[in-house]
Design a protein around this motif. Structure first.
Motif, short mmCIF file in Angstrom:
data_model
loop_
_atom_site.label_atom_id
_atom_site.label_comp_id
_atom_site.label_asym_id
_atom_site.label_seq_id
_atom_site.Cartn_x
_atom_site.Cartn_y
_atom_site.Cartn_z
N ILE A 59 0.84 -1.20 0.00
CA ILE A 59 0.00 0.00 0.00
C ILE A 59 0.87 1.25 0.00
N GLY A 60 2.01 1.19 0.68
CA GLY A 60 2.91 2.33 0.68
C GLY A 60 3.43 2.68 -0.71
N MET A 61 3.55 1.67 -1.58
CA MET A 61 4.04 1.89 -2.95
C MET A 61 2.91 2.10 -3.96
N LEU A 62 1.67 1.96 -3.52
CA LEU A 62 0.53 2.01 -4.44
C LEU A 62 0.51 3.27 -5.32
N PRO A 63 0.76 4.47 -4.75
CA PRO A 63 0.72 5.66 -5.61
C PRO A 63 1.75 5.64 -6.73
N MET A 64 2.86 4.89 -6.54
CA MET A 64 3.91 4.87 -7.55
C MET A 64 3.86 3.60 -8.41
N THR A 65 2.89 2.75 -8.19
CA THR A 65 2.74 1.58 -9.05
C THR A 65 1.42 1.65 -9.81
N ALA A 66 0.32 1.72 -9.10
CA ALA A 66 -0.99 1.72 -9.76
C ALA A 66 -1.39 3.09 -10.29
N LEU A 67 -0.93 4.15 -9.63
CA LEU A 67 -1.49 5.48 -9.92
C LEU A 67 -0.44 6.53 -10.25
N LEU A 68 0.77 6.11 -10.56
CA LEU A 68 1.79 7.11 -10.85
C LEU A 68 1.40 7.95 -12.06
N ASN A 69 1.77 9.21 -12.00
CA ASN A 69 1.50 10.15 -13.09
C ASN A 69 0.01 10.24 -13.40
N ASN A 70 -0.80 10.25 -12.32
CA ASN A 70 -2.26 10.33 -12.44
C ASN A 70 -2.86 9.09 -13.11
N GLY A 71 -2.10 8.00 -13.12
CA GLY A 71 -2.54 6.80 -13.81
C GLY A 71 -2.28 6.85 -15.30
N GLU A 72 -1.73 7.95 -15.79
CA GLU A 72 -1.44 8.09 -17.22
C GLU A 72 -0.03 7.56 -17.49
N ALA A 73 0.10 6.27 -17.35
CA ALA A 73 1.40 5.61 -17.53
C ALA A 73 1.17 4.21 -18.07
N CYS A 74 1.89 3.85 -19.11
CA CYS A 74 1.71 2.52 -19.70
C CYS A 74 2.14 1.42 -18.73
N ILE A 75 3.00 1.75 -17.75
CA ILE A 75 3.47 0.75 -16.80
C ILE A 75 2.62 0.68 -15.54
N ALA A 76 1.56 1.48 -15.46
CA ALA A 76 0.71 1.51 -14.26
C ALA A 76 0.15 0.13 -13.97
N GLN A 77 0.37 -0.34 -12.75
CA GLN A 77 -0.11 -1.67 -12.36
C GLN A 77 -1.45 -1.51 -11.63
N ALA A 78 -2.44 -1.12 -12.43
CA ALA A 78 -3.76 -0.79 -11.91
C ALA A 78 -4.69 -1.99 -11.88
N ARG A 79 -4.18 -3.16 -12.24
CA ARG A 79 -4.93 -4.42 -12.11
C ARG A 79 -4.30 -5.17 -10.93
N VAL A 80 -4.95 -5.14 -9.79
CA VAL A 80 -4.42 -5.74 -8.57
C VAL A 80 -5.03 -7.12 -8.40
N LEU A 81 -4.19 -8.14 -8.36
CA LEU A 81 -4.64 -9.51 -8.17
C LEU A 81 -4.44 -9.88 -6.70
N ALA A 82 -5.53 -10.18 -6.02
CA ALA A 82 -5.51 -10.43 -4.58
C ALA A 82 -6.04 -11.82 -4.27
#
Length: 478
Positions: free
Chosen positions: A269-292
């Motif tokens: 969760i501490g890294m979430l802003p820089m993985t799923a939502l970095l650059n407002n989510g406007e990033a091809c590398i955004a890991q916005a699909r979280v598998l739990a």
């Protein structure tokens, strides 16, 4: 208001062929912050001709790699000195939070150019191998004139990822920036002058789709380096295939972050802003699909929801902002359309889902989390390119890997676990070009690119030099 009335062609500022202009609009205020000429096909012709002249008749391809590296090193120093200005300018153009622009938008361009300046000494530009009939000299030569076409989300880094290896190889380049971020390339033009880039070796013409396609089709272009959507990449690849011209394509993604049962959820969760939502989510590398894992699904959804709900949304120039506006009204409509699709598909919004209260201006969308989602839903399969996170449950580790690979894309991803060795084993099973274990970041020293619909070829690292080189084998007898 920054106004430019010239294009950078042949080492000079030249008047455009037409009277059209590109108005750069602040995504925060919706007001114009700059204007530049709208490059036309005629302007692209002039730029390619200048690059062709510099490559075919100029000294640049014949200078030593060390001399070319010295120019790149001077370019890198210029970027380092102007990093604060560049970060603020990119934030103003496309809404990236200033904290991210200072962390990545400007520094990554500097780091990339510095890396390629240093690579010259470590590259075997020529070697002699034993052959069947005598010694064979294998030479690396520049591919020729390169068209570098970049999007608006990380503009200067993506330019540097193309011109760094291209210039080191001895190529001449025509850069076509996106209209949304047409101001920051003028800083590059200043850097080229200061660094001593010979006339015509670097040319910059902003323009729209017509100018871009004209550049791709131009018979004077030997290689096209493109970053952008998969749809545009397919078209560019088809055109280059018809022309038998080279193409390197860095395209979209729908990357997965796999949270294993033993993961330290707080660390993720501490890294979430820089993985799923970095650059407002406007990033091809955004890991916005979280598998739990199903055993912890509610816990993961609650933790992601709580963190996303606390993100500071606001003026991207404010250092406290974590999520800024999307780049344009059209991009906001696209993201809102996907939020509506997710609801219609039966996924549940746990936070966000609308526009931030009290923001009547600016292209803002609330950071949004979807739960109760299936991997087959469009919101889990298609690139949204905005602040939308989708949490998908899985049964066991094999199921998680299957879901991660159940995608048209294969650009990036991460795995979160208390056992790094287990994480590495999972990473090796996922078909993605870049991956992280309890972390994710792009490293300019290593190759970047993707599988399947995420592109063709690699940028960065020593591998990023290859698209800009031709190999020549010379057999010698006697």
């Amino acid at each position: 208001m920054r106004t430019h009335d010239r294009l950078y062609i042949g080492g000079d500022r030249v008047a455009p062929a037409g009277a059209g202009g590109i108005e750069v609009v602040s995504p925060h205020s919706e007001e114009a912050i700059g204007r530049v000429p709208d490059g036309s096909p005629a302007d692209m012709d002039r730029a390619v001709n200048a690059a062709r002249e510099a490559f075919d008749h100029g000294p640049w391809p014949h200078t030593s790699p060390g001399e070319r590296a010295a120019v790149l090193a001077r370019l890198a120093r210029f970027y380092e000195e102007r990093s604060g200005e560049l970060a603020a300018l990119i934030t103003a153009e496309m809404g990236s939070p200033l904290s991210f622009s200072q962390l990545a938008q400007a520094p990554l361009a500097h780091q990339t150019l510095s890396y390629y300046a240093g690579l010259a000494a470590d590259t075997a530009w020529t070697e002699t191998r034993p052959g069947l009939f005598g010694p064979v000299h294998v030479e690396r030569e520049p591919v020729g004139v390169v068209a570098a076409i970049v999007p608006w989300n990380v503009p200067q880094f993506l330019i540097a990822a193309k011109i760094g290896p291209a210039l080191l190889a001895g190529c001449a380049v025509v850069v076509k920036p996106a209209p949304e971020t047409a101001l920051d390339p003028y800083v590059l033009a200043e850097a080229a002058d200061e660094a001593g880039v010979p006339p015509g070796v670097l040319n910059i013409v902003a323009g729209g789709r017509e100018a871009g396609e004209h550049l791709v089709r131009h018979r004077g272009v030997d290689h096209v380096a493109f970053t952008g959507s998969t749809a545009a990449g397919r078209r560019i690849g088809a055109i280059c295939g018809e022309r038998l011209a080279g193409a390197s394509l860095e395209l979209g993604g729908k990357s997965a972050a796999i949270v294993l049962e033993d993961a330290d959820l707080a660390a993720y969760i501490g890294m979430l802003p820089m993985t799923a939502l970095l650059n407002n989510g406007e990033a091809c590398i955004a890991q916005a699909r979280v598998l739990a894992p199903r055993s912890r699904y509610t816990e993961v959804v609650d933790a992601v929801t709580e963190r996303v709900g606390t993100l500071v949304v606001g003026d991207p120039a404010d250092p406290a902002t974590e999520i800024g506006p999307l780049v344009s009204a059209g991009q906001r409509e696209r993201v809102e359309g996907y939020i509506a699709i997710g609801r219609a598909e039966g996924a549940r919004v746990t936070v966000g889902g609308g526009r931030p209260a009290g923001r009547d201006r600016g292209f803002y969308v609330e950071p949004t989390v979807f739960a109760d989602a299936h991997n087959s839903m469009r919101i889990a399969q298609e690139e949204i390119f905005g602040p939308v996170v989708v949490v998908v449950p899985y049964d066991d580790e094999d199921d998680a890997v299957r879901l991660a690979n159940e995608s048209a894309y294969g650009l990036a991803g991460s795995v979160w676990t208390a056992d790094p060795a287990r994480g590495l084993a999972v990473a090796r099973r996922v078909r993605a070009g870049t991956f992280g274990v309890n972390f994710y970041n792009i490293d300019v020293n290593t190759p970047f690119g993707g599988y399947r619909a995420s592109g063709v070829g690699r940028e960065l690292g020593p591998e990023g030099l290859d698209p800009y080189l031709e190999y020549k084998s010379i057999v010698t007898l006697g």
